[in-house]
Enzyme design. Structure first.
Site, PDB file in Angstrom:
ATOM      1  N   CYS A 124       2.490   1.976  -7.680  1.00 39.77           N
ATOM      2  CA  CYS A 124       1.923   0.655  -7.932  1.00 39.77           C
ATOM      3  C   CYS A 124       2.988  -0.392  -7.634  1.00 39.77           C
ATOM      4  CB  CYS A 124       1.461   0.551  -9.387  1.00 39.77           C
ATOM      5  SG  CYS A 124       0.670  -1.028  -9.782  1.00 39.77           S
ATOM      6  N   HIS A 150      -7.495   2.480  -6.973  1.00 36.87           N
ATOM      7  CA  HIS A 150      -6.350   1.924  -7.688  1.00 36.87           C
ATOM      8  C   HIS A 150      -6.502   0.404  -7.841  1.00 36.87           C
ATOM      9  CE1 HIS A 150      -1.898   1.829  -8.588  1.00 36.87           C
ATOM     10  NE2 HIS A 150      -2.118   0.570  -8.268  1.00 36.87           N
ATOM     11  N   GLU A 151      -6.826  -0.274  -6.749  1.00 31.83           N
ATOM     12  CA  GLU A 151      -6.938  -1.740  -6.785  1.00 31.83           C
ATOM     13  C   GLU A 151      -8.142  -2.181  -7.622  1.00 31.83           C
ATOM     14  OE1 GLU A 151      -4.327  -3.156  -6.044  1.00 31.83           O
ATOM     15  OE2 GLU A 151      -3.483  -1.523  -4.866  1.00 31.83           O
ATOM     16  N   HIS A 205      -7.326  -2.286 -11.223  1.00 33.77           N
ATOM     17  CA  HIS A 205      -6.621  -3.505 -11.632  1.00 33.77           C
ATOM     18  C   HIS A 205      -7.607  -4.605 -12.035  1.00 33.77           C
ATOM     19  CE1 HIS A 205      -2.365  -2.816 -11.126  1.00 33.77           C
ATOM     20  NE2 HIS A 205      -2.530  -2.324  -9.908  1.00 33.77           N
TER      21      HIS A 205
END
Length: 161
Positions: free
Chosen positions: A89, A131-132, A135
């Site tokens: 990250c 992953h994004e 967020h």
């Protein structure tokens, strides 16, 4: 466009749930350009989400092996097939950790002008999109680790004094 500082683990901005984008205006286009410039500013960067710049909006950018773009208000459809691979990250630089994710992802959203976009991804790009999008919900990839592994990861990711 401006390269902006990336928020690091421990910053409360990374835990906020991002708001949906409602206005596809000049400000949004500026955000997408800043995200893209910031992503391109360092080697090995594959994705970035607006909350990592302290902007609580549902916008991500990605760039991996010739596939690059952005998604506004993305929604993911994930395959059942899962694989474990190292993940990192930009908000915890220099630390890689094995994590299981879906091997395939279809992301649907809009571009910065409000037009529908669909991205079908396999392998690493699918991992980047997952992953994004995490967020955007205030979820860090370390949250997916077992408690003991998470403690080891956070110790490795802690800034040195």
């Amino acid at each position: 466009m401006t390269v902006r500082p990336i928020r690091m683990f421990g910053d409360p901005a990374l835990r906020a749930v991002a708001e949906p984008v409602r206005d596809f205006d000049r400000e949004l286009r500026g955000l997408v350009k800043s995200l893209t410039s910031t992503l391109r500013a360092g080697a090995g960067r594959a994705g970035l989400a607006a909350p990592q710049l302290g902007v609580p909006l549902r916008v991500v950018v990605y760039s991996y092996e010739g596939k690059a773009g952005h998604l506004v208000n993305p929604r993911l459809e994930l395959s059942e097939r899962r694989v474990t691979a190292d993940e990192a990250c930009l908000s915890a630089p220099g630390v890689w950790w094995p994590l299981e994710r879906s091997y395939m992802a279809t992301a649907r959203g809009r571009d910065m002008f409000g037009k529908p976009v669909t991205v079908r991804a396999l392998g690493v790009l699918a991992r980047v999109l997952q992953h994004e999008c995490d967020h955007l919900d205030g979820v860090l990839f370390s949250d997916h680790l077992e408690e003991e592994e998470r403690a080891r990861f956070l110790a490795a990711a802690a800034p040195s004094e």
